[in-house]
Write a protein that holds these residues in place. Sequence first.
Motif, short mmCIF file in Angstrom:
data_model
loop_
_atom_site.label_atom_id
_atom_site.label_comp_id
_atom_site.label_asym_id
_atom_site.label_seq_id
_atom_site.Cartn_x
_atom_site.Cartn_y
_atom_site.Cartn_z
N ASP A 121 -5.39 3.88 -8.12
CA ASP A 121 -4.01 4.64 -7.72
C ASP A 121 -3.30 4.17 -6.56
O ASP A 121 -4.01 3.75 -5.53
CB ASP A 121 -4.83 5.86 -7.18
CG ASP A 121 -5.15 6.87 -8.44
OD1 ASP A 121 -4.54 6.70 -9.56
OD2 ASP A 121 -5.95 7.81 -8.16
N GLN A 164 -0.09 3.28 -11.24
CA GLN A 164 -1.28 2.18 -11.30
C GLN A 164 -0.56 0.93 -12.07
O GLN A 164 -0.84 0.88 -13.18
CB GLN A 164 -2.09 2.96 -12.37
CG GLN A 164 -3.11 4.08 -11.93
CD GLN A 164 -4.09 4.68 -12.46
OE1 GLN A 164 -4.58 3.97 -13.57
NE2 GLN A 164 -4.53 5.66 -12.15
N ARG A 181 -8.05 4.18 -2.25
CA ARG A 181 -6.55 3.84 -3.26
C ARG A 181 -5.65 3.18 -2.29
O ARG A 181 -5.64 3.33 -1.08
CB ARG A 181 -5.97 5.16 -3.76
CG ARG A 181 -5.45 6.27 -2.85
CD ARG A 181 -4.97 7.44 -3.57
NE ARG A 181 -4.51 8.51 -2.76
CZ ARG A 181 -5.28 9.76 -2.51
NH1 ARG A 181 -6.76 9.86 -3.04
NH2 ARG A 181 -5.07 10.96 -1.65
N ALA A 205 -5.81 -2.54 -12.42
CA ALA A 205 -6.03 -1.33 -12.81
C ALA A 205 -7.18 -1.01 -13.46
O ALA A 205 -8.00 -1.85 -13.88
CB ALA A 205 -4.84 -0.97 -13.88
N PRO A 206 -7.85 0.20 -13.59
CA PRO A 206 -6.93 1.38 -12.80
C PRO A 206 -7.27 1.49 -11.20
O PRO A 206 -8.48 1.56 -11.00
CB PRO A 206 -7.75 2.65 -13.50
CG PRO A 206 -9.00 2.16 -13.85
CD PRO A 206 -8.75 0.51 -14.21
#
Length: 278
Positions: A157, A169, A185, A154-155
């Motif tokens: 999505d 996340q 993502r 993380a981070p």
Amino acid sequence: MTIEEMRKKKSEYGYTYEQIAKLADLPVGTVQKVLGGITKSPRYATLQALRRVFEGERQPAAEKFVYDFDGSDSDIFRRDSVHEASFAYASDAQSYTVEDYLALPEDRRVELIDGVFYDMAAPTHIHQMLATEIWRCFSEYIRKNHGGCRPLVAPLDVQLDCDDRTMVQPDVMILCDPEKIRHGRLYGAPDLAVEIVSQSSSVKDGHLKRFKYERAGVREYWLVYPEQKKVVVYCFEKNDIPKIYGFTDAVPVGLYNGACVVDFAEINEYIGTWYERL
């Protein structure tokens, strides 16, 4: 929904105050005072949290193994007939989308789960150390064995259900299908997800996200409790009963049939006195 209607739902569903508190992520005392009529003017946020519990789509009670986790040596599994935390947490009147999520200011840290925003506290230094050390163990094994999967941290999505109502996340992940990466993502479920659990995220990580991950197709889920120095591992492909490890153990990765391990004893020694600043 009025407080009186919530009381009727409580009786209908057979909930205890403790179960409601866990599902709403509220103190038990607060729930007792609101539903008992002691608090005459509850805070708006408290009412919204309770409404999400009672306005959700309830599933029938079922026998499940529930982990009673309080960090003590008496932590056990108990088999009990309980109403599990498998609810639609958003009512028709309050539902956000991925478009709303992407429109938030960049400094706003939230997760979107079933149309509801959940604030995320900034990670602590121990949280960061544990996440990066777990990622390092995954990465070293995959590199050494020329594996096709990739560890992520993380981070990042994750559009978990491939719909427009959930974006999470996970702290650490392993992804084996590069086709799931779209527009920077992850679109769909990672193969393995790890959450470093804080006091404020324990209900969300241990209940809500556990069910979401399992249903989305996550194969393995780790819950790491820094304060209690415990690791709870779910191998969803094999059974519903998690295995529990301490920070004195080497935890095997089910995806690799135990050939890859995360040595929490070594990690614990490495972090050492930094724990004193939790």
